[in-house]
Design an enzyme around this catalytic site. Sequence first.
Site, PDB file in Angstrom:
ATOM      1  N   GLU A  39       0.455  -4.129 -10.075  1.00 45.49           N
ATOM      2  CA  GLU A  39       0.383  -5.484  -9.173  1.00 45.49           C
ATOM      3  C   GLU A  39       1.196  -4.958  -7.805  1.00 45.49           C
ATOM      4  OE1 GLU A  39      -1.656  -7.474  -9.193  1.00 45.49           O
ATOM      5  OE2 GLU A  39      -2.276  -7.321 -11.581  1.00 45.49           O
ATOM      6  N   CYS A  55       3.421 -11.041  -1.314  1.00 43.68           N
ATOM      7  CA  CYS A  55       2.489  -9.877  -1.641  1.00 43.68           C
ATOM      8  C   CYS A  55       1.095 -10.085  -1.058  1.00 43.68           C
ATOM      9  CB  CYS A  55       2.656  -9.360  -2.965  1.00 43.68           C
ATOM     10  SG  CYS A  55       1.891 -10.515  -4.192  1.00 43.68           S
TER      11      CYS A  55
END
Length: 466
Positions: free
Chosen positions: A217, A251
């Site tokens: 991720e 993110c």
Amino acid sequence: MSDTDQINRMQTLFAAQKAAFEAERHRSYRDRLRDIDAIAALTKKHAEAIKDAAAADFGVRSRCETQLTEIAYMATAAKHTRRHLWSWMQRKRVAIPGNLKPGTAYIRREPKGVAGIISPWNYPFQLAFSPILAALAAGCRVMLKPSEFTPNMSALMASMLAEEFNEDHVAVFPGGPSVGEAFTKIPFDHLLYTGSTHVGRLVAKAAAENLTPVTLELGGKSPVIIADDFPAEKAGETLAFGKYMNAGQTCIAPDYALTPKGKARAVAESTIARVEKAYPDWASDEDYTAVVSDKHFERLNAMIEEARSAGAEVLQAKGGTPGNARKIAPTVVLNPPDDSRLMQEEIFGPILPVLEHDGLEDAMRRVNAKDRPLALYVYSKSKKTARRVLEGTISGGAVVNNTMLHYSVEDLPFGGVGASGYGAYHGEAGFETFTHARGVFEAPVWHPSRLIQPPYGKLFELATKK
């Protein structure tokens, strides 16, 4: 405990968790429910301590944002997992071709074993406990390596988990880079890493030595494409929320916005106006989060100054001076050069570049020229236009007319593509990540497949004739 001691402890507990898994390969539904309930109860019990630890690690961390993005998120995820776990665990029947009948074919979802999780600093509780929840629901054992940049949260999570889980079930390993490097070399049955693309490559390389399956991720430059039919002031409202939550240290935060010709200033000014309303005095406002470290703070300021020196216009929210806090004013940069660090690196801070495009084809071309982003945001009143952008681009996830909301939908898989990562979790996708899809065919004692075995003759010809 020294890093060397942690590494030695890591090896010992990995062996203990492997042995515990072998003794209980198929943890019961009821036991998994107890694990899920334990995660939910720990989150609720220690909610204030979680807020305190986050604030201590960041210097200033909005307690409301910690409640929303970490505590409330985990409560929702645990509730969703509990509600659906039984159906996820059931074997799934699949059709078989006529020439293989009679028989039964199905898929069993079986726990992989010992899962390794490397969590980041930006949402240090949620991005550790969310994959832990998925791994426990899958019936796995778990080893966690949290970020060294949030030591208070790491210590808290270790003590929290020790209240409910033996270390042969869930164990935490705080420490620096040497601990992290050693962690990636353990032959886990699955490894999930959340963090930078640069470190993600190193994690994947280390895991490959053991053929350990990996979920990465990562991040990247998540773009915003604004169509000509969307009002600039409306775009600014949601851009401000997505960009300046956690001071942009997210993110999937919007990394840059592409606006129609002549609308960049309107979008920039509406974004600044909205953020000034949200944080009237960002410098002293406890709901406006600080930057996590001196190094990151210096990096972000250097990016602003580089763009300013290159002739870009810099707009910043009013609100005083932050004193000793590592706070950067909510910032919008108009038309920074393409070769500037703002446009070449993931920003991961409260700075939004706003540029202009020559139409949607130009905007999509510019997005597609970069690495595949973790998220993409498109603003348009027309569903047809929005879907045109979705069809013309590739990203890990996407939102239409807003930002970041896809992350909170547990039934949507969350993950990247290309340089923004691979694999996914959340909801059933997380359960699937930490389980193996074992295909099974059950035949009766006598099965007509014997007709196609040698010696080949007329029965073989008849059975295989199309």
